[in-house]
Design a protein around this motif. Sequence first.
Motif, PDB file in Angstrom:
ATOM      1  N   SER A   1       0.824  -1.202   0.000  1.00 54.65           N
ATOM      2  CA  SER A   1       0.000   0.000   0.000  1.00 54.65           C
ATOM      3  C   SER A   1       0.861   1.255   0.000  1.00 54.65           C
ATOM      4  O   SER A   1       1.999   1.241   0.485  1.00 54.65           O
TER       5      SER A   1
ATOM      6  N   ARG B   1       0.094   5.772   0.261  1.00 53.97           N
ATOM      7  CA  ARG B   1      -0.865   6.867   0.349  1.00 53.97           C
ATOM      8  C   ARG B   1      -0.228   8.107  -0.255  1.00 53.97           C
ATOM      9  O   ARG B   1       0.788   8.600   0.243  1.00 53.97           O
TER      10      ARG B   1
ATOM     11  N   ARG C   1      -9.744  -0.959  -4.744  1.00 55.04           N
ATOM     12  CA  ARG C   1      -8.367  -0.950  -4.231  1.00 55.04           C
ATOM     13  C   ARG C   1      -7.904   0.449  -3.842  1.00 55.04           C
ATOM     14  O   ARG C   1      -7.132   0.605  -2.892  1.00 55.04           O
TER      15      ARG C   1
ATOM     16  N   GLN D   1      -5.414   6.793  -1.342  1.00 51.35           N
ATOM     17  CA  GLN D   1      -4.981   5.594  -0.647  1.00 51.35           C
ATOM     18  C   GLN D   1      -4.991   4.444  -1.639  1.00 51.35           C
ATOM     19  O   GLN D   1      -6.036   4.153  -2.231  1.00 51.35           O
TER      20      GLN D   1
ATOM     21  N   ASN E   1      -4.255   0.483  -2.149  1.00 50.59           N
ATOM     22  CA  ASN E   1      -4.043  -0.815  -1.517  1.00 50.59           C
ATOM     23  C   ASN E   1      -3.959  -1.911  -2.577  1.00 50.59           C
ATOM     24  O   ASN E   1      -4.352  -1.707  -3.720  1.00 50.59           O
ATOM     25  N   SER E   2      -3.459  -3.057  -2.178  1.00 48.33           N
ATOM     26  CA  SER E   2      -3.349  -4.212  -3.079  1.00 48.33           C
ATOM     27  C   SER E   2      -2.708  -3.801  -4.402  1.00 48.33           C
ATOM     28  O   SER E   2      -3.214  -4.132  -5.482  1.00 48.33           O
TER      29      SER E   2
END
Length: 128
Positions: A17, A19, A67, A82, A84-85
Amino acid sequence: QVRMEESGGGLVQAGGSLRLSCAASGRTFSGFAMGWFRQGPGKEREFVAAKSQNGRKTYYADSVKGRFTISRDNAKNTVYLQMNSLKHEDTAVYYCAAGARIFYSESLYYTETTYDYWGQGTQVTVSS
């Protein structure tokens, strides 16, 4: 002078991840639509995510739905992404953008020329 500056990019392994942040200065962006675009190696810049002026509507590219999450903090004049994955194909330079006009149709959020201000970009590299 209006300035938008992205940060938070870097190298991450697939599945990880990151950000991203985009801080705007020079004027208040609370009434602006905010978006994220990206340009991968050898590819054209493409839409990633956007949030409407009032924050009630959010749009995502199909490739990142579920995601990525876009959010904004008007008090800080900042928009976030953000991620993720993460996948190898998410590798790109990520750009934030702000649009002052009325986005009267969804398609305008996906269109680069609708946005008035752009950051310089931040590199995201996902190793497979």
